[in-house]
Design a protein around this motif. Sequence first.
Motif, PDB file in Angstrom:
ATOM      1  N   ALA A 134     -52.469  49.587 -77.028  1.00 53.53           N
ATOM      2  CA  ALA A 134     -53.791  50.019 -77.470  1.00 53.53           C
ATOM      3  C   ALA A 134     -54.581  48.787 -77.871  1.00 53.53           C
ATOM      4  O   ALA A 134     -54.034  47.849 -78.464  1.00 53.53           O
ATOM      5  N   LEU A 135     -55.878  48.765 -77.567  1.00 51.77           N
ATOM      6  CA  LEU A 135     -56.719  47.630 -77.916  1.00 51.77           C
ATOM      7  C   LEU A 135     -57.520  47.870 -79.192  1.00 51.77           C
ATOM      8  O   LEU A 135     -57.933  46.924 -79.843  1.00 51.77           O
ATOM      9  N   TYR A 163     -57.916  58.181 -78.083  1.00 52.34           N
ATOM     10  CA  TYR A 163     -56.579  58.761 -78.195  1.00 52.34           C
ATOM     11  C   TYR A 163     -56.116  59.371 -76.873  1.00 52.34           C
ATOM     12  O   TYR A 163     -55.024  59.057 -76.379  1.00 52.34           O
ATOM     13  N   ARG A 164     -56.931  60.239 -76.312  1.00 50.07           N
ATOM     14  CA  ARG A 164     -56.494  60.949 -75.102  1.00 50.07           C
ATOM     15  C   ARG A 164     -56.304  60.005 -73.915  1.00 50.07           C
ATOM     16  O   ARG A 164     -55.291  60.125 -73.195  1.00 50.07           O
ATOM     17  N   PRO A 165     -57.204  59.055 -73.654  1.00 50.80           N
ATOM     18  CA  PRO A 165     -56.934  58.127 -72.549  1.00 50.80           C
ATOM     19  C   PRO A 165     -55.658  57.325 -72.732  1.00 50.80           C
ATOM     20  O   PRO A 165     -54.919  57.095 -71.760  1.00 50.80           O
ATOM     21  N   SER A 169     -46.967  49.691 -77.289  1.00 52.80           N
ATOM     22  CA  SER A 169     -47.364  49.052 -78.546  1.00 52.80           C
ATOM     23  C   SER A 169     -48.658  49.712 -79.018  1.00 52.80           C
ATOM     24  O   SER A 169     -49.753  49.266 -78.684  1.00 52.80           O
ATOM     25  N   PRO A 170     -48.552  50.779 -79.807  1.00 51.88           N
ATOM     26  CA  PRO A 170     -49.740  51.546 -80.172  1.00 51.88           C
ATOM     27  C   PRO A 170     -50.545  50.969 -81.329  1.00 51.88           C
ATOM     28  O   PRO A 170     -51.690  51.376 -81.544  1.00 51.88           O
ATOM     29  N   HIS A 171     -49.972  50.023 -82.086  1.00 49.95           N
ATOM     30  CA  HIS A 171     -50.617  49.568 -83.322  1.00 49.95           C
ATOM     31  C   HIS A 171     -50.951  48.088 -83.339  1.00 49.95           C
ATOM     32  O   HIS A 171     -51.281  47.543 -84.396  1.00 49.95           O
ATOM     33  N   SER A 172     -50.885  47.407 -82.190  1.00 52.43           N
ATOM     34  CA  SER A 172     -51.167  45.965 -82.186  1.00 52.43           C
ATOM     35  C   SER A 172     -52.623  45.663 -81.837  1.00 52.43           C
ATOM     36  O   SER A 172     -53.015  44.500 -81.782  1.00 52.43           O
ATOM     37  N   GLY A 173     -53.444  46.703 -81.618  1.00 49.81           N
ATOM     38  CA  GLY A 173     -54.843  46.483 -81.281  1.00 49.81           C
ATOM     39  C   GLY A 173     -55.587  45.747 -82.384  1.00 49.81           C
ATOM     40  O   GLY A 173     -55.438  46.053 -83.569  1.00 49.81           O
ATOM     41  N   SER A 174     -56.416  44.776 -81.993  1.00 50.48           N
ATOM     42  CA  SER A 174     -57.104  43.945 -82.981  1.00 50.48           C
ATOM     43  C   SER A 174     -58.586  43.763 -82.661  1.00 50.48           C
ATOM     44  O   SER A 174     -59.222  42.845 -83.179  1.00 50.48           O
ATOM     45  N   PRO A 224     -59.888  51.581 -73.641  1.00 50.74           N
ATOM     46  CA  PRO A 224     -59.272  51.498 -74.971  1.00 50.74           C
ATOM     47  C   PRO A 224     -57.824  51.010 -74.959  1.00 50.74           C
ATOM     48  O   PRO A 224     -57.224  50.878 -76.014  1.00 50.74           O
ATOM     49  N   TYR A 225     -57.265  50.775 -73.793  1.00 48.74           N
ATOM     50  CA  TYR A 225     -55.874  50.342 -73.708  1.00 48.74           C
ATOM     51  C   TYR A 225     -55.734  49.409 -72.518  1.00 48.74           C
ATOM     52  O   TYR A 225     -56.622  49.275 -71.676  1.00 48.74           O
ATOM     53  N   GLU A 226     -54.584  48.750 -72.448  1.00 51.19           N
ATOM     54  CA  GLU A 226     -54.278  47.888 -71.311  1.00 51.19           C
ATOM     55  C   GLU A 226     -52.830  48.123 -70.896  1.00 51.19           C
ATOM     56  O   GLU A 226     -51.951  48.233 -71.760  1.00 51.19           O
ATOM     57  N   VAL A 227     -52.604  48.225 -69.613  1.00 53.44           N
ATOM     58  CA  VAL A 227     -51.254  48.317 -69.069  1.00 53.44           C
ATOM     59  C   VAL A 227     -50.933  46.997 -68.386  1.00 53.44           C
ATOM     60  O   VAL A 227     -51.631  46.585 -67.446  1.00 53.44           O
ATOM     61  N   LEU A 228     -49.909  46.318 -68.888  1.00 51.39           N
ATOM     62  CA  LEU A 228     -49.410  45.108 -68.238  1.00 51.39           C
ATOM     63  C   LEU A 228     -48.258  45.538 -67.336  1.00 51.39           C
ATOM     64  O   LEU A 228     -47.160  45.839 -67.810  1.00 51.39           O
ATOM     65  N   ALA A 229     -48.561  45.625 -66.060  1.00 51.41           N
ATOM     66  CA  ALA A 229     -47.605  46.209 -65.110  1.00 51.41           C
ATOM     67  C   ALA A 229     -46.923  45.120 -64.296  1.00 51.41           C
ATOM     68  O   ALA A 229     -47.549  44.116 -63.944  1.00 51.41           O
ATOM     69  N   PRO A 230     -45.646  45.308 -64.001  1.00 51.29           N
ATOM     70  CA  PRO A 230     -44.973  44.361 -63.100  1.00 51.29           C
ATOM     71  C   PRO A 230     -45.470  44.528 -61.669  1.00 51.29           C
ATOM     72  O   PRO A 230     -46.052  45.570 -61.326  1.00 51.29           O
ATOM     73  N   ALA A 231     -45.270  43.512 -60.849  1.00 50.37           N
ATOM     74  CA  ALA A 231     -45.640  43.625 -59.443  1.00 50.37           C
ATOM     75  C   ALA A 231     -44.932  44.820 -58.815  1.00 50.37           C
ATOM     76  O   ALA A 231     -45.516  45.557 -58.005  1.00 50.37           O
TER      77      ALA A 231
END
Length: 297
Positions: free
Chosen positions: A81-82, A152-154, A34-39, A17-24
Amino acid sequence: MEPRDDIASWLAELPTPYEVLAPAEQSLPVVVASPHSGSIYPRAFVATSRLDPMTLRRSEDCFVDEIYGRVPDLGAPLIRALFPRAFLDVNREPFELDPRMFEDALPGWVVSRSPRISAGLGTIARVVASGCEIYRSKLRFEEALQRVGRLYRPYHEALADLVRETRRRFGYCILIDAHSMPSMGGRAGDELGDSGVDFVIGDCHGASCAPELPDLVEGLLSGMGYSVVRNDPYPGGFTTRHYGRPAIGVHAVQIEVNRALYMDEQSYVRRPELTRLAMDLTRLVGAVGGTRPSPME
């Protein structure tokens, strides 16, 4: 009646349900959320809503994750959030629910009264931001349990892990909760009038972070030519209140950006100005990451 299969079908297509864009390698003591940009809308949700897909997007913080999308290049993680806010709002208490939306009685431990619920914008919203009713029929509480448990919880477990690891690594953490707001004027365009602003900075009226953090953010944005106010009308939501613990070195600030700066609010189309805004906010995150807010009692 069994709960609708909204989440099961959605997760079958998209396993998280979410994505983490992590640096190296994380080199800044900053986490951007960004909790509300899911589309990505569950098909069963759209099919059973009284609203068309475009109207359902009225509550969406369109492109906010894209605006902050270069933050990992600076050395800070971005979590997004996705799923859409109209389906579940993670910037609320986990069970902030309107009893009028459910056909069965809610347990006594559910938060059933709050200004957000009165406005129709609880954890499961009754309306989109324009005030249009979302659902044709009432829900069962089991549906709320599923959405909170599987979405929500994840999301919050992942966000809490990012904050915890950042604080462990650097000794403190700065959480930027990134949002957008309907146009209210300001530099976004003459047709909008002069009464609005480009950014609202929320620090829960000084409770969620050391004072130099919103001072820095306001100074940077003002120096870029934007109009900025604090806490009015957005002092900070659940994320800012819940994670902002300046006494232990976790400083949370909410940043709301005027949508008219970067998109057409009727067609949900990016404006060319999005590129400049993204550059400005990436520069802001870099500057914020170079500061260490003072401890607060």
